[in-house]
Design an enzyme around this catalytic site. Sequence first.
Site, PDB file in Angstrom:
ATOM      1  CE  LYS A 446     -37.411 -18.682   8.965  1.00  0.00           C
ATOM      2  NZ  LYS A 446     -36.845 -18.544   9.604  1.00  0.00           N
ATOM      3  CD1 TRP A 451     -36.478 -17.266   4.037  1.00  0.00           C
ATOM      4  CD2 TRP A 451     -35.145 -19.042   3.948  1.00  0.00           C
ATOM      5  NE1 TRP A 451     -37.576 -18.309   5.034  1.00  0.00           N
ATOM      6  CE2 TRP A 451     -37.078 -19.689   5.102  1.00  0.00           C
ATOM      7  CE3 TRP A 451     -34.712 -20.385   4.686  1.00  0.00           C
ATOM      8  CZ2 TRP A 451     -37.473 -20.608   5.035  1.00  0.00           C
ATOM      9  CZ3 TRP A 451     -35.157 -21.577   5.119  1.00  0.00           C
ATOM     10  CH2 TRP A 451     -35.993 -21.255   5.537  1.00  0.00           C
TER      11      TRP A 451
END
Length: 554
Positions: A446, A451
Amino acid sequence: MLSTMQDVPLTVARILEHGATVHGASTVATWNGERAVHRSFAEVGARAAQLAHALRDELGVTGDQRVATLMWNNTEHQEAYLAIPSMGAILHTLNLRLPAPQLAFVINHAADHVIIANGSVLPLLVPLLPQLNPTLRHIVVSGEGDRSLLAGFTGGVHDYEELIAGRPTSFPFRHDLDERSAASLCYTSGTTGDPKGVLYSHRSVYLHSMQVISAESFGFTGRTKALPVVPMFHVNAWGIPYAAFMVGTSLLMPDRFLQPKPLATMITAERPTFSGAVPTIWSGLLDELDHGTGYDTSSLTQVVIGGSACPPALMQAFRDRHQIEVIHAWGMTETSPLGSVAHPPAGLTPEGEWPYRLTQGRFPASVQARVIGPDGSAMPHDGVAEGELEVRGPWIAAAYYNGAGNEPDAGGDKFSADGWLRTGDIGTLSADGYLTLTDRAKDVIKSGGEWISSVALENELMAHPDVLEAAVVGVPDEKWGERPLATVVLRPGAEADMAALRDFLGERVARWQLPERWAVTESVPKTSVGKFDKKVIRATYAAGGLDVTELGKQ
Ligand code: ADP
């Protein structure tokens, strides 16, 4: 109204009886380091009956007591797979690669009554003995190994062959059991936490076996000869042992000879048509086939890779250099384990099929799948919307085994309120049902609200000719919260350095995904079942145990 159909329980006993009679001429062979030793299904069935007699009449196993196995893939393990559930007891497969404290924990948690162990793994068992509960009454030793190691054990010690010899070759196996009763028990390997027990039913084993043999899965028939490299001591060797007995698929068992050289030798000598293993086994075998001589793998028409994401470069290499078509599959302990299998749809050219082969595949009719987004809602099956994969079906766990009394353990957040299994895997589903996983929820990186898929970076890196293995993990970063760290194992004689690898990666992924932290390592730490152990990499990094080079810090 209810139907007028017969309500016949689905049992392991039925699989055993069918295989040992109708397919009595099929064989189970075990590699002994030099050659394969064959036994017919009829003989295996007779020996399973003898084992059941020994367990009941001599060792006093009754009801649903647990009988554990600490064994490699071999004929005796197949006999135990068949005999124990068929007599109504519960087969508990022990993962012989679990760290010792976890192994002791699962033996005690399951309250195992008997352990059947290969002689070659006694050195693993002996140090655990002082920690084991007195519930454990007997140890049965199969194959070569120093039995005197067990001198300190206060229960009974038996030799497998001596124990079963001379006993009747038929047994009143339990065809009458409630099909929902427990047949076998397997603990997760604890990649992401403590091991948890999944207690399969006769019904789930039976239905799962039918899925394994189906053409859209492994397509087993009486003409198949399967080499299960995937262990019987974890995730039921993908269900191959029971599926084989259903249709007469002969088995070639590798025992403890899981290194690339003996695998290539046994494939050449015994000519299996099917094999299945995790990617690390296949990449070792690929290296051996590329560089060794005298091997012939032309018998292999289907090879399944699963257990971790299969690097596309590995699939491509098998196809191009060894004419072996790799099938990608996904599953987990909680799913018996076979979930989805990546057969491409009809009517495509090999190039058109390729993107489908790289997915984790499609689920059979019995297993439903959905993807749950960060806000808890079900995402569209459009191949784009990402979320956590959840599954539901008759061979999917609904809870975990919680010890002797077995009040089900709801597993914390592992099950949704409406009873679906939360897999912990992140990915997408397409309208025609193909699953594409991007990462495990615990491994996805993250970075500043975006992501990054660790698996995507690994796959690109492992396509570089100088890279043997690459593992990418998220590490804390002051500016971005988390950033990728790439650890790379180079091939012997490799010329590329880390800057070159970063340039190589830079041509293939978005700039913001490029790792700044790089480390060359001797090997990637692996879990008990051969998967990259990212927990260990993160911990080693945190403890300053990696020699990290910073390149192009953002
Ligand atoms: P654990 O490693 O926790 O014991 P299992 O051995 O049951 O769990 O492995 C299940 C997990 O392995 C899945 O949840 C998934 O993360 C991973 N896995 C299995 N097959 C694949 C695949 N084909 N692609 C990507 N990941 C996979």
